[in-house]
Enzyme design. Structure first.
Site, PDB file in Angstrom:
ATOM      1  N   ARG A   1      35.545  86.463 115.609  1.00 53.51           N
ATOM      2  CA  ARG A   1      36.511  86.936 115.265  1.00 53.51           C
ATOM      3  C   ARG A   1      37.324  87.032 116.780  1.00 53.51           C
ATOM      4  O   ARG A   1      36.869  87.896 117.176  1.00 53.51           O
ATOM      5  CB  ARG A   1      37.241  88.126 114.289  1.00 53.51           C
ATOM      6  CG  ARG A   1      38.309  88.428 114.515  1.00 53.51           C
ATOM      7  CD  ARG A   1      39.262  88.054 113.582  1.00 53.51           C
ATOM      8  NE  ARG A   1      40.478  89.065 114.043  1.00 53.51           N
ATOM      9  CZ  ARG A   1      41.047  89.355 112.777  1.00 53.51           C
ATOM     10  NH1 ARG A   1      40.355  90.214 111.993  1.00 53.51           N
ATOM     11  NH2 ARG A   1      42.448  89.902 113.213  1.00 53.51           N
TER      12      ARG A   1
ATOM     13  N   ASP B   1      38.248  88.182 108.506  1.00 58.59           N
ATOM     14  CA  ASP B   1      38.738  89.182 108.491  1.00 58.59           C
ATOM     15  C   ASP B   1      38.511  90.467 107.382  1.00 58.59           C
ATOM     16  O   ASP B   1      38.444  89.995 106.360  1.00 58.59           O
ATOM     17  CB  ASP B   1      40.962  89.240 108.464  1.00 58.59           C
ATOM     18  CG  ASP B   1      41.506  90.335 108.089  1.00 58.59           C
ATOM     19  OD1 ASP B   1      41.566  91.203 109.308  1.00 58.59           O
ATOM     20  OD2 ASP B   1      42.716  90.403 107.557  1.00 58.59           O
TER      21      ASP B   1
END
Length: 158
Positions: free
Chosen positions: A109, A121
């Site tokens: 990420r 996420d």
């Protein structure tokens, strides 16, 4: 599959999604929202499931279907894949938040801008029956009741 305003919504079943896994003697239960729209998201969800399953402080209790749906916020990006993990843990809410941020980073990420495309996420949607309202952590997640990306997998987890 459902088409709404030329946007495709799709329910996907894959290895470990959905699944009722096991019981746990850990004391806290949390609902984790997972999302991805960069790379092979379904394979990443499987790797995430295996990573969590091997972690001594996390027990995966249940997973939902995977829900493919259009982005919101920043719209010029690929569709998202979303799912739900029900976990039990001995982490406190803040320890769990730090752990999830570490996992997001481990899975590639990068936070370039708000609502940017992402490899992974992870959001704490619920944690026991607690309410937390700080700058870094809000539980329940403030927008989960307005997001199909959470509500559809949550409704179809059983």
């Amino acid at each position: 599959m459902r088409i709404e305003n030329d946007k495709i919504h799709q329910i996907i079943k894959a290895t470990f999604f959905p699944a009722k896994i096991r019981k746990s003697n850990k004391k806290n239960i949390a609902l984790i929202g997972i999302g991805c729209n960069v790379g092979n998201c379904i394979r990443r969800f499987k790797k995430l499931y295996l990573f969590f399953s091997e972690h001594p402080k996390i027990d995966v209790i249940q997973t939902s279907i995977i829900y493919k749906n259009p982005p919101f916020g920043y719209l010029n990006q690929p569709d998202f894949y979303n799912s739900i993990l029900v976990i039990k843990t001995n982490y406190s809410p803040f320890e769990l938040l730090h752990f999830l941020l570490y996992v997001e980073k481990k899975f590639g990420r990068k936070r370039s801008f708000k609502n940017a495309p992402r490899t992974l996420d992870l959001d704490i949607i619920l944690y026991n029956n607690v309410t937390i309202e700080t700058e870094k952590l809000k539980i329940p997640h403030p927008f989960y009741k307005k997001r199909d990306s959470v509500l559809v997998p949550l409704a179809l987890k059983d």
